[in-house]
Write a protein that holds these residues in place. Structure first.
Motif, short mmCIF file in Angstrom:
data_model
loop_
_atom_site.label_atom_id
_atom_site.label_comp_id
_atom_site.label_asym_id
_atom_site.label_seq_id
_atom_site.Cartn_x
_atom_site.Cartn_y
_atom_site.Cartn_z
N TYR A 36 0.85 -1.18 0.00
CA TYR A 36 0.00 0.00 0.00
C TYR A 36 0.89 1.24 0.00
CZ TYR A 36 -3.30 -3.53 1.69
OH TYR A 36 -4.06 -4.67 1.83
N PRO A 37 0.83 2.08 -1.05
CA PRO A 37 1.66 3.29 -1.06
C PRO A 37 1.23 4.27 0.01
CG PRO A 37 0.11 3.30 -2.89
CD PRO A 37 -0.01 1.95 -2.25
N LEU A 38 2.20 4.93 0.62
CA LEU A 38 1.95 5.91 1.67
C LEU A 38 2.39 7.28 1.19
CD1 LEU A 38 3.31 3.87 4.73
CD2 LEU A 38 0.93 4.07 3.99
N GLY A 39 1.50 8.24 1.23
CA GLY A 39 1.85 9.61 0.84
C GLY A 39 2.37 10.39 2.01
N PRO A 40 2.76 11.67 1.80
CA PRO A 40 2.85 12.30 0.49
C PRO A 40 4.19 11.99 -0.18
CG PRO A 40 3.44 13.87 2.17
CD PRO A 40 3.09 12.60 2.90
N GLY A 41 4.29 12.26 -1.47
CA GLY A 41 5.54 12.05 -2.17
C GLY A 41 5.78 10.60 -2.55
N LEU A 42 4.97 9.67 -2.00
CA LEU A 42 5.08 8.24 -2.31
C LEU A 42 6.50 7.72 -2.13
CD1 LEU A 42 2.72 8.07 -5.42
CD2 LEU A 42 2.18 7.76 -3.02
N HIS A 43 7.12 8.07 -1.00
CA HIS A 43 8.45 7.59 -0.69
C HIS A 43 8.41 6.40 0.27
CE1 HIS A 43 9.76 12.03 -1.43
NE2 HIS A 43 9.59 11.37 -2.55
N SER A 44 7.21 6.01 0.72
CA SER A 44 7.08 4.92 1.69
C SER A 44 5.95 3.99 1.28
CB SER A 44 6.80 5.49 3.10
OG SER A 44 7.84 6.34 3.53
N TRP A 45 6.06 2.75 1.75
CA TRP A 45 5.04 1.74 1.46
C TRP A 45 4.75 0.94 2.73
CZ3 TRP A 45 9.18 3.02 -1.44
CH2 TRP A 45 8.94 3.43 -2.75
N LEU A 46 3.48 0.68 2.96
CA LEU A 46 3.05 -0.25 3.99
C LEU A 46 2.98 -1.63 3.35
CD1 LEU A 46 1.75 -1.05 6.76
CD2 LEU A 46 -0.45 -0.45 5.74
N VAL A 47 3.63 -2.61 3.96
CA VAL A 47 3.61 -3.98 3.46
C VAL A 47 2.97 -4.86 4.53
CG1 VAL A 47 4.97 -5.88 2.53
CG2 VAL A 47 5.75 -3.52 2.21
N GLN A 48 1.81 -5.41 4.20
CA GLN A 48 1.10 -6.27 5.14
C GLN A 48 1.41 -7.73 4.80
OE1 GLN A 48 -1.30 -4.92 7.67
NE2 GLN A 48 -0.66 -6.90 8.48
N ALA A 49 1.92 -8.49 5.77
CA ALA A 49 2.24 -9.90 5.56
C ALA A 49 1.06 -10.76 6.00
CB ALA A 49 3.49 -10.28 6.34
N VAL A 50 0.61 -11.64 5.09
CA VAL A 50 -0.56 -12.48 5.36
C VAL A 50 -0.18 -13.94 5.10
CG1 VAL A 50 -2.95 -12.96 4.72
CG2 VAL A 50 -2.10 -10.60 4.68
N PHE A 51 -0.49 -14.81 6.05
CA PHE A 51 -0.23 -16.24 5.89
C PHE A 51 -1.52 -17.00 6.12
CE2 PHE A 51 1.02 -20.43 7.62
CZ PHE A 51 1.78 -20.88 6.55
N GLU A 52 -1.93 -17.77 5.11
CA GLU A 52 -3.18 -18.54 5.16
C GLU A 52 -4.36 -17.66 5.55
OE1 GLU A 52 -2.46 -21.93 7.66
OE2 GLU A 52 -1.29 -22.97 6.12
N GLY A 53 -4.41 -16.46 4.97
CA GLY A 53 -5.53 -15.55 5.16
C GLY A 53 -5.50 -14.75 6.44
N LYS A 54 -4.45 -14.90 7.25
CA LYS A 54 -4.38 -14.21 8.54
C LYS A 54 -3.17 -13.27 8.58
CE LYS A 54 -3.94 -15.16 13.52
NZ LYS A 54 -3.82 -16.21 14.55
#
Length: 266
Positions: free
Chosen positions: A29-47
């Motif tokens: 998920y891109p995080l503003g402003p400037g789009l220099h950061s990203w949220l990365v959500q780790a999911v295993f078997e739907g959780k």
């Protein structure tokens, strides 16, 4: 950036009890402003099993700004809903009426929601605790971030990493005993030793006037040590929060830019 995130996830999977990181699906998920950061959500078997926030530095390098284990995320939808209710904002009506909701991130550690309403000033909400943030301060942060141009360099020589098992400490509320406010801060060159070896001590991180950027003051609730094959010195990620806010693992060097550590004496 995706390759970098995958490498960090594999590294986290080398620690005891964190094996699912290696096989997790990563959602970006891109995080503003400037789009220099990203949220990365780790999911295993739907959780959800953890998250990372990856940021591009001005030098064109990617860094793991923070991460967390478990189902929590810095962007807490429940807190967002509670704050919007207090501000008399209906999210469904807002989005149906040309309003917008954005995930924002400002270095060193401010995760926030930006709520844009037609004919109203933007509303900024700390994503980790639901506090309404001063709009003048956030407007300046966003203006500075948008002016910073970042070009990610070749990451093919990214060093190999490993990480030690988690070391967790009992969680407490810094507001329960405010005597730390009158104590001397831990000397900068002793902070790592105190965090790693002061098992029986309660430690508070505070950035003074800049606590708004860190969501502090916050309790130190653990740590995790990272190693690289190219640098002899290890990187200490300090765990902050975990009682009334999400537990976030952040590099000690990041915290020491603005803040200090205090020991809570009984």
């Amino acid at each position: 950036m995706q390759r970098f995130a995958e490498q960090q996830a594999v590294t986290l999977g080398t620690a005891n009890g964190e094996v699912h990181w290696k096989n997790a699906d990563l959602d970006f998920y891109p995080l503003g402003p400037g789009l220099h950061s990203w949220l990365v959500q780790a999911v295993f078997e739907g959780k959800p099993i953890g998250y990372m926030i990856i940021t591009a530095t001005e030098q064109g390098q990617l860094m793991l700004s923070e991460y967390g284990h478990g189902e929590q995320s810095p962007y807490n939808n429940e807190l967002l809903g509670q704050t919007l209710d207090r501000q008399h904002v209906d999210l469904e009506v807002l989005l149906a009426g040309a309003g917008e909701l954005h995930l924002g991130y400002a270095l060193p550690l401010l995760a926030y929601w930006k709520v844009e309403q037609p004919n109203h000033p933007a509303l900024y909400i700390d994503a980790t605790n639901g506090d309404v943030l001063p709009s003048e301060f956030l407007n300046l942060l966003e203006a500075d971030s948008k002016q910073t141009s970042v070009s990610i360099t070749d990451l093919s020589t990214t060093p190999s990493l490993s990480v030690d098992p988690l070391h967790l400490r009992p969680v407490f509320n810094p507001a329960d005993n405010l005597l730390w406010l009158t104590s001397k801060p831990v000397a900068a060159d002793r902070a790592q030793d105190v965090i790693q070896h002061g098992e029986n001590q309660e430690i508070v991180f505070s950035a003074g006037d800049r606590n708004v950027v860190y969501g502090g003051p916050l309790p130190v609730s653990g740590y995790q040590l990272w190693h690289t094959d190219q640098v002899a010195e290890s990187i200490l990620y300090v765990a902050l929060g975990g009682k009334s806010s999400v537990q976030r693992f952040v590099p000690l060097s990041t915290l020491q830019q603005d803040g200090l550590f205090y020991i809570v004496y009984p």
